[in-house]
Design an enzyme around this catalytic site. Structure first.
Site, PDB file in Angstrom:
ATOM      1  CB  CYS A  69       3.247   1.856  -7.292  1.00 11.73           C
ATOM      2  SG  CYS A  69       1.565   1.289  -6.985  1.00 11.73           S
ATOM      3  CB  CYS A  72       1.950   2.909  -4.093  1.00 14.59           C
ATOM      4  SG  CYS A  72       2.023   1.156  -4.491  1.00 14.59           S
TER       5      CYS A  72
END
Length: 146
Positions: A69, A72
């Site tokens: 991600c 993230c």
């Protein structure tokens, strides 16, 4: 005499009692000796998360993330900065949803990164998406009982 706060050691999962007025004095786990609240982000497994979620009096902010991600990974330094800034009033941890896919379903997470704030045995707030360090700190200060 000050009241004692329950804190789960995020290294060994032992539940500790720490006098509230000693929270910033570098309390250590009575079982493994790890620091309980040093401003570092800890990686959790589902069992340790469940124990901390159930027992801890000190607010625990958990970042649900995955290595693939992009947002993230972009938010990780901000999350670490916020953890250092707000310690010892709250603790920060991460759980990798790639390694532990069942946690997403358990907590109803539909997108990552997702921040969930726990205190006194319950979820008290959640925030979706990547946010900068000041917004993370403000989120915890506004929602938790510090």
């Amino acid at each position: 005499m000050s009241s004692a706060l329950k804190m789960t050691c995020l290294e060994c999962s032992a539940v500790n009692r720490v006098p509230a007025d000693k929270l910033s004095a570098g309390a250590k786990c009575g079982t493994c000796g790890a620091r309980l609240n040093d401003g570092k982000v800890r990686a959790l497994d589902p069992a340790t998360l469940a124990k901390a979620q159930r027992n801890d009096d000190v607010p625990l902010l958990v970042d649900f993330w995955a290595p693939w991600c992009g947002p993230c990974r972009m938010m990780a330094p901000a999350f670490e900065q916020a953890a250092r800034s707000i310690s010892p009033q709250a603790r920060f941890a991460k759980i990798n949803t790639e390694d532990h896919p069942n946690v997403s379903g358990k907590f109803g997470i539909r997108g990552i990164p997702a921040l969930i704030l726990f205190q006194n045995g319950k979820e008290i707030a959640r925030q979706a998406g990547a946010v900068p360090a000041p917004a993370i700190e403000q989120f915890v200060r506004r929602k938790a009982r510090l």
